[in-house]
Design a protein around this motif. Structure first.
Motif, PDB file in Angstrom:
ATOM      1  N   ILE A  55      36.155  80.390 -26.308  1.00  0.00           N
ATOM      2  CA  ILE A  55      34.673  80.107 -26.342  1.00  0.00           C
ATOM      3  C   ILE A  55      34.219  79.916 -27.665  1.00  0.00           C
ATOM      4  O   ILE A  55      34.676  80.660 -28.664  1.00  0.00           O
ATOM      5  CB  ILE A  55      33.925  81.003 -25.381  1.00  0.00           C
ATOM      6  N   GLU A  56      33.305  79.266 -27.878  1.00  0.00           N
ATOM      7  CA  GLU A  56      32.593  79.067 -29.440  1.00  0.00           C
ATOM      8  C   GLU A  56      31.396  79.970 -29.275  1.00  0.00           C
ATOM      9  O   GLU A  56      30.386  79.721 -29.019  1.00  0.00           O
ATOM     10  CB  GLU A  56      32.214  77.477 -29.456  1.00  0.00           C
ATOM     11  N   HIS A  57      31.683  81.242 -29.807  1.00  0.00           N
ATOM     12  CA  HIS A  57      30.689  82.229 -30.087  1.00  0.00           C
ATOM     13  C   HIS A  57      30.762  83.023 -31.349  1.00  0.00           C
ATOM     14  O   HIS A  57      32.024  83.231 -31.687  1.00  0.00           O
ATOM     15  CB  HIS A  57      30.717  82.998 -28.731  1.00  0.00           C
ATOM     16  N   ALA A  58      29.896  83.659 -31.873  1.00  0.00           N
ATOM     17  CA  ALA A  58      30.023  84.372 -32.918  1.00  0.00           C
ATOM     18  C   ALA A  58      30.889  85.637 -32.869  1.00  0.00           C
ATOM     19  O   ALA A  58      31.210  85.913 -34.034  1.00  0.00           O
ATOM     20  CB  ALA A  58      28.452  84.978 -33.606  1.00  0.00           C
ATOM     21  N   ALA A  59      31.128  86.222 -31.498  1.00  0.00           N
ATOM     22  CA  ALA A  59      31.834  87.189 -31.575  1.00  0.00           C
ATOM     23  C   ALA A  59      33.380  86.726 -30.839  1.00  0.00           C
ATOM     24  O   ALA A  59      34.000  87.624 -30.636  1.00  0.00           O
ATOM     25  CB  ALA A  59      31.304  88.250 -30.650  1.00  0.00           C
ATOM     26  N   ALA A  60      33.658  85.630 -30.749  1.00  0.00           N
ATOM     27  CA  ALA A  60      34.691  85.213 -29.957  1.00  0.00           C
ATOM     28  C   ALA A  60      36.082  85.040 -30.980  1.00  0.00           C
ATOM     29  O   ALA A  60      37.158  84.559 -30.463  1.00  0.00           O
ATOM     30  CB  ALA A  60      34.370  83.857 -29.208  1.00  0.00           C
ATOM     31  N   ALA A  61      35.799  84.901 -32.201  1.00  0.00           N
ATOM     32  CA  ALA A  61      36.767  84.402 -33.240  1.00  0.00           C
ATOM     33  C   ALA A  61      37.684  83.183 -32.400  1.00  0.00           C
ATOM     34  O   ALA A  61      38.949  83.133 -32.296  1.00  0.00           O
ATOM     35  CB  ALA A  61      37.670  85.769 -33.333  1.00  0.00           C
ATOM     36  N   PRO A  62      37.066  82.249 -32.116  1.00  0.00           N
ATOM     37  CA  PRO A  62      37.873  81.034 -31.724  1.00  0.00           C
ATOM     38  C   PRO A  62      38.903  80.444 -32.597  1.00  0.00           C
ATOM     39  O   PRO A  62      38.835  80.406 -33.916  1.00  0.00           O
ATOM     40  CB  PRO A  62      36.765  79.881 -31.148  1.00  0.00           C
ATOM     41  N   LEU A  63      39.835  79.750 -32.259  1.00  0.00           N
ATOM     42  CA  LEU A  63      40.780  79.134 -32.733  1.00  0.00           C
ATOM     43  C   LEU A  63      40.750  77.817 -33.722  1.00  0.00           C
ATOM     44  O   LEU A  63      40.860  76.818 -33.071  1.00  0.00           O
ATOM     45  CB  LEU A  63      42.016  78.767 -31.597  1.00  0.00           C
ATOM     46  N   ARG A  64      39.854  78.033 -34.827  1.00  0.00           N
ATOM     47  CA  ARG A  64      39.582  76.854 -35.555  1.00  0.00           C
ATOM     48  C   ARG A  64      39.450  77.195 -36.719  1.00  0.00           C
ATOM     49  O   ARG A  64      39.382  78.383 -37.360  1.00  0.00           O
ATOM     50  CB  ARG A  64      38.369  76.306 -35.073  1.00  0.00           C
TER      51      ARG A  64
END
Lengths: 262, 262, 262, 262
Positions: free
Chosen positions: A137-146
């Motif tokens: 998910i795209e969120h400040a705590a989620a460390a998304p793969l990007r």
């Protein structure tokens, strides 16, 4: 002496139900942060058995967040399935000139994995590993793969921090590193208390990998730091510097091992 | 194949400094709550190797709060010295008619003790043990050693309580019970992953005790309760009832083991 | 709004049975290693509220292994009773010129004690404390109370060692130190999330001690070391040096607190 | 009394660096297993403040594996970011006839989250939560998001298992459940030790949610089991039966709270 207590490991009962480790196949799936490193080779004879090979100066530190199961039951009671570990891999040149991986040190946080690892030649002790997870998910705590996502990882052994790393995803495809990229030789040996003063007879093993799947690997830049420790001997690898990094998921099934000719 | 990686246990390095377990002598000192129990003998062949003996229906549950050291260094960094464990002892009648103790199950909370125990034939897995301590002051939280003091003890394995006990001191002298009262036979065996389908070869060991000191033992009445568990097999001992209890301190030094003739 | 959910602390139910902390009296008994220290006073305004006083440069680090109970039930189920903590005490000179103790930092390993401490003004966070115990037997692992016995203690916070100490008993009588020697002022304050940007209103408390007993104190020499930490602020005390040390047992009962006039 | 020790929570220093909890915004992202349940309403007045509402007989048990951060630093040192918890949600009918969620019980495994939760009105205590994770690979240990995958979850409080659940994914889209589906009212109250015998004044809060993102939710069938416990009061909800279940990821940012009119 006859008996029918055929547990794979202690405790030994007729059913084997309580055995710490059931026999393979062992299925593992996990999230990994891999930091390829350079290291010193001066202490090679202190880390790698002389007949097995010598340090090339390349290696990898893996931080792993695993689930393991035999027949699926551990996934229904995940206190039996989940653990984290930090794996030190060094690349060695074998006497025949080929390259292989070797694991001099590894720390885990679960008894089942400790024993299962020792049986395969992973020299496990207890340690506390943390690694940031990437959530979809795209969120400040989620460390998304990007590109730009930052992650951390750490190892603490007996209440002292031993390794810490920071990674930043580049947005580019990554590579399998360390034990993900080449076969890894394990070392098994058990001292016999009935034979005082005799070190254990060491044997070298290669895993019989039955099934291996991975997600894409995601490239990262990394910094890694090894701290002093009065007991651990990671300092035998001298100056450890990050050279490359990647993150992703792997699933692997181990069916057994075969012994390397001595 | 030549090598000089003479660690007593993994990991294997030249110095052996990082070995999970250094070689004996091993010095142990601890506070123990001992609950002598009666148990069923119907499942004897599932718990005791048939060649070794058979259950008599007597046994003991020990809750122990240990310090262990080799050369004293662990007492200066007590994260290396301290651990707690719950020990199940059953009395067996040997084929020759003599009585001995046997340990079918034991749970500990530290990696060093886990491995040191396995080498001696204590079939250790991880578990969480708590036991009230008696402090040498007269206070409501100190559980002093006098008639009427009540203490508790518990074991939890993989997030499920497995054993709990309550004790009340009588003010009378107590007796050494369980492994404190007779020799205890250990079982060692390591499966070889290179030999699929083959259960480990089991050997029976007796400890070489070099030094043993105890405080006075203090008598207690006790109640003990074994709870159901989906993995642990303590239920093989059937109905477990407290018969006697004592508390006190013991120090013991183990120098090695000798093997029982098979 | 009417309600009858009168738990002393969360969770709030009619019976209060599940409350994390029941109301006082709270009975504590424990084994303590006390290291009196000197420290820098330069950062006094960053550690001690300006109206409360200022650092004198004296203080104490206590390593404690506690049992606590309300009505005795916790001693029968000691997972509720036992915990360890490291307590930092600084001596302050009050505005009126009198001396008192103040606790700027403290780390514990149990939720019940965390909350009970916060209510009394001990600013508790989680940390892992180990301290060698002295057992009343003469054995290499027992650290008996006599000249020459050496003991260790350590604190680890969030997987990083923060404090470590080594003690050697002199065989002489010791003194009560730190919070054992003078009253200690606590600080209580809870931020109100409904009032953004407002720091908590701080109040200062003194404990109402109902019952206090100690064993003899045993003198020790000591060395203590404070390590760097990226989050903890023990470094505000600058160079911390051991000045005296003692070990022993204490029992204490807290009945409540009284508030210091602001 | 003047001072400038403006830490958001204890310990109170000038910089606030060591505060257990920094001020909001707080960013959370996690993996959740949600089991919607039916429960008894007979004990409503013992669980829900009478002025706040009454149990409807619906609720949810959430097992959550979180990462939390303030400004991103915790993701670089994830021992500060990661924790697991089990959340009990009950649906209540407010006096005005509207429906809301209320959290009577919740257990977490990290000090930072404990305090941050208490400030928002989540009545947190310590407990050990495990939940199977779904990894984005097709492997026997990965519990991938597709029909037939089975997952487990459990909660243990003070060494006793309290809740366990098993889920099986249906392959259908799932729904947000429990606190994911409606606002949840929190309860805050701190006893004042200086005022003996006075229960804490309770206030009710609603979170100010700044940012909320979710993955798709995946439907599951579920079974859930609540076990007896001598201290916890989950039994006040009587017979708890699974009615629906879902799994997925959520990210949420909390900016503060607003107080419900009393």
């Amino acid at each position: 002496m006859h008996h029918a207590l055929t547990s794979f490991t202690a405790p030994f009962t007729a059913s084997g139900r309580a055995a710490l480790v059931p026999p393979p196949p062992w299925h593992y799936a996990g999230w990994l942060c891999n930091v390829a490193v350079s290291c010193d080779t001066a202490n090679s004879p202190s880390v790698v058995p002389s007949g097995l090979g010598r340090l090339t100066g390349a290696g990898c530190v893996h931080f792993a967040d695993w689930q393991a199961t035999t027949d699926g039951r551990e996934l229904l009671d995940p206190v039996y399935a989940q653990y984290r570990e930090t794996i030190i891999i060094v690349e060695i040149e074998r006497p025949d000139g080929t390259l292989a991986n070797f694991c001099p040190f590894i720390w885990v946080d679960q008894d089942i994995s400790l024993m299962r690892g020792l049986l395969q030649g992973w020299p496990k002790k207890f340690g506390s590993t943390f690694l940031t997870r990437s959530l979809p998910i795209e969120h400040a705590a989620a460390a998304p793969l990007r590109a730009g996502t930052r992650l951390g990882a750490s190892l603490c052994v007996k209440d002292r921090r031993l390794v810490e790393a920071e990674l930043a995803l580049t947005g580019n495809p990554g590579r399998p590193l360390g034990f993900l990229a080449n076969k890894t030789i394990g070392t098994v040996g058990w001292p016999d208390l009935a034979k005082a003063g005799q070190p254990p007879h060491l044997r070298w093993l290669l895993p019989d990998i039955q099934d291996k799947v991975t997600s894409d690997w995601h490239e990262a830049t990394a910094e890694i730091r090894v701290l002093d420790h009065p007991v651990e001997e990671l300092s035998l690898l001298g100056d450890v510097q990050a050279q490359a990094a990647s993150v992703g998921w792997i699933g692997i099934t181990i069916n057994g091992v075969r012994e390397l000719a001595g």
